[in-house]
Design an enzyme around this catalytic site. Structure first.
Site, PDB file in Angstrom:
ATOM      1  N   ARG A  31       0.867  -1.173   0.000  1.00  0.00           N
ATOM      2  CA  ARG A  31       0.000   0.000   0.000  1.00  0.00           C
ATOM      3  C   ARG A  31       0.905   1.224   0.000  1.00  0.00           C
ATOM      4  O   ARG A  31       1.972   1.230   0.633  1.00  0.00           O
ATOM      5  CB  ARG A  31      -0.889   0.039   1.259  1.00  0.00           C
ATOM      6  CG  ARG A  31      -1.783  -1.149   1.403  1.00  0.00           C
ATOM      7  CD  ARG A  31      -2.854  -1.219   0.357  1.00  0.00           C
ATOM      8  NE  ARG A  31      -3.906  -0.212   0.576  1.00  0.00           N
ATOM      9  CZ  ARG A  31      -4.879   0.002  -0.303  1.00  0.00           C
ATOM     10  NH1 ARG A  31      -4.930  -0.663  -1.454  1.00  0.00           N
ATOM     11  NH2 ARG A  31      -5.811   0.887  -0.033  1.00  0.00           N
TER      12      ARG A  31
ATOM     13  N   TYR B  99       6.197  -5.254   7.889  1.00  0.00           N
ATOM     14  CA  TYR B  99       5.900  -3.974   8.519  1.00  0.00           C
ATOM     15  C   TYR B  99       6.701  -3.900   9.812  1.00  0.00           C
ATOM     16  O   TYR B  99       6.498  -4.722  10.711  1.00  0.00           O
ATOM     17  CB  TYR B  99       4.401  -3.855   8.823  1.00  0.00           C
ATOM     18  CG  TYR B  99       4.046  -2.494   9.359  1.00  0.00           C
ATOM     19  CD1 TYR B  99       4.001  -1.406   8.508  1.00  0.00           C
ATOM     20  CD2 TYR B  99       3.806  -2.299  10.705  1.00  0.00           C
ATOM     21  CE1 TYR B  99       3.716  -0.145   8.990  1.00  0.00           C
ATOM     22  CE2 TYR B  99       3.514  -1.036  11.190  1.00  0.00           C
ATOM     23  CZ  TYR B  99       3.473   0.035  10.323  1.00  0.00           C
ATOM     24  OH  TYR B  99       3.198   1.283  10.805  1.00  0.00           O
TER      25      TYR B  99
ATOM     26  N   ASP C 144       8.219  -1.546  13.064  1.00  0.00           N
ATOM     27  CA  ASP C 144       8.333  -0.293  13.800  1.00  0.00           C
ATOM     28  C   ASP C 144       9.812   0.098  13.846  1.00  0.00           C
ATOM     29  O   ASP C 144      10.696  -0.755  13.688  1.00  0.00           O
ATOM     30  CB  ASP C 144       7.794  -0.478  15.225  1.00  0.00           C
ATOM     31  CG  ASP C 144       6.265  -0.494  15.248  1.00  0.00           C
ATOM     32  OD1 ASP C 144       5.662   0.078  14.321  1.00  0.00           O
ATOM     33  OD2 ASP C 144       5.688  -1.086  16.177  1.00  0.00           O
TER      34      ASP C 144
END
Ligand code: UDP
Length: 382
Positions: free
Chosen positions: A248, A347, A349
């Site tokens: 995305r 993904y 952090d």
């Protein structure tokens, strides 16, 4: 050794620094004109507000080593992320906490009453093992809160139905039966006083590190190096020969405002008919600064095209199958280690990125000193 690192974000910078400290010569290239990758921050010319160019980044971690590492490179100030969400004409507090529940159901319940109410009257307790995002939400908050805060937002953010997404995405968010509205539950949380760019600058500031910006990676660039650390897209390294891994991407629409536009740093929008997912008002990320003018960014999520910046790896079944084939390819390729969010298609952090980069550098140095061939991955990727 002469080492090439592709990408000057946290992964590349931390690995570069660790190897430089051990005496290796490091060249780092980045296709963009700035360091920092998607964590890049800069002062806005018009307002002087510190802007997170690629969307809000709040540093939070339980990892003391990582917290000490970033604090050694810049000054942090305490910052607690308190997010609000607009749903059907009302504003609520996120993550879902006692204030959200009482306001949403128009009640004045105590923590114990709210917990009982959600468990007995809202949650779908027939779901024993939540597998999908939808299961997870229905099991822990029930249909009403799910529809108000998660269903529409998630459809906009991921472009698919929450029943197709893994429960792990929602597990990032807590549900609380008290008035604690801290979005994160980590021990350390803060914001770098001068943004993230100076941290990366400081990490890269070493006599054995040479950085070149605006340089695209090609197999020719790699010639003459003993090893490469690649933090660009894994599929991109292999010229997308097995297809493209889905991401995305985000589009940002700027809002200029005199004064305080929304009164908080992040306002989420749960309704599907609002096309954006959230609005970030960046001056609220530095509450110790005073700014009359304000700059905000509306965030729109969409499928990532060939020339877009990849943000969130999708990692549904199809992507995971393709990922497995790229991993096999990486294992049959010598001289390159894949790192970071894009190199490992996960993904991550910021704190996890730094922890993994430190671990990767350490294990690579160990392999080199043991005379073992460096590995394509030093972390679990699938
Ligand atoms: N989410 C949601 N509603 C919100 C905020 C988050 O449904 O108001 C979901 C959404 O699917 C999102 C996930 O929870 O991708 C994780 O949220 P987080 O705030 O961690 O996303 P990030 O800031 O990393 O984009």
């Amino acid at each position: 050794m002469k080492i090439l690192i592709v990408g000057a974000g946290f992964s590349g910078a931390v690995i570069g620094r660790e190897l430089a400290e051990s005496g290796h010569s490091i060249d780092i290239i980045d296709s963009r004109e700035h360091i920092g990758g998607n964590c890049y921050t800069e002062r806005d010319e018009d307002t002087n507000v510190m802007v997170h160019k690629y969307g809000p980044h709040i540093f939070h971690t339980d990892n003391e080593e990582v917290w000490n590492y970033v604090n050694a490179h810049t000054e942090f100030k305490p910052y607690i992320n308190r997010v609000k969400s607009t749903s059907k004409g009302a504003v609520y507090s996120l993550p879902i906490n006692l204030h959200t529940i009482n306001q949403f159901f128009n009640k004045t319940m105590s923590p114990a009453e709210a917990e009982k109410f959600i468990l007995e009257e809202q949650a779908d307790t027939s779901i024993i093992e939540p597998v999908t995002f939808e299961d997870q939400a229905m099991r822990f908050v029930g249909k009403d809160l799910y529809q108000a805060f998660f269903e529409g937002y998630t459809k906009k953010q991921w472009g698919c139905d929450p029943s197709e997404l893994p429960a792990s995405i929602l597990k990032r968010l807590p549900v609380r039966f008290n008035y604690n509205d801290n979005y994160f539950f980590h021990k350390y949380q803060g914001m770098p006083v001068e943004g993230y760019t100076p941290i990366i600058e400081s990490i890269l500031n070493h006599e054995k590190i040479n950085v070149e910006l605006g340089v695209e990676f090609s197999q020719e660039t790699a010639l003459g190096y003993d090893h490469i650390f690649f933090s660009g897209p894994l599929d991109g390294y292999f010229s997308y020969q097995l297809g493209r891994l889905g991401y995305r991407t985000l589009d940002f629409e700027r809002i200029d405002y005199e004064g305080d536009y929304q009164g908080c740093a992040v306002m989420n929008y749960g309704d599907l008919d609002v096309p954006y997912t959230r609005i970030a008002e960046h001056k609220h990320f530095t509450p110790w600064e005073n700014h009359e003018k304000s700059v905000c960014f509306k965030e729109f999520s969409r499928s990532c095209g060939e020339n877009d910046i990849p943000y969130y790896p999708i990692r549904l079944v199809e992507e995971k199958e393709m990922l497995a084939r790229y991993i096999d390819l990486a294992h049959s390729t010598k001289g390159v280690t894949f790192v970071g969010r894009l190199g490992t298609y996960r993904y991550l952090d910021m704190d996890v990125t730094i922890a993994e980069a430190l671990k990767t550098a350490k294990q690579f140095l160990q392999d080199v000193s043991d005379g073992v061939s460096p590995k394509p991955f030093y972390v679990e990727v699938l």
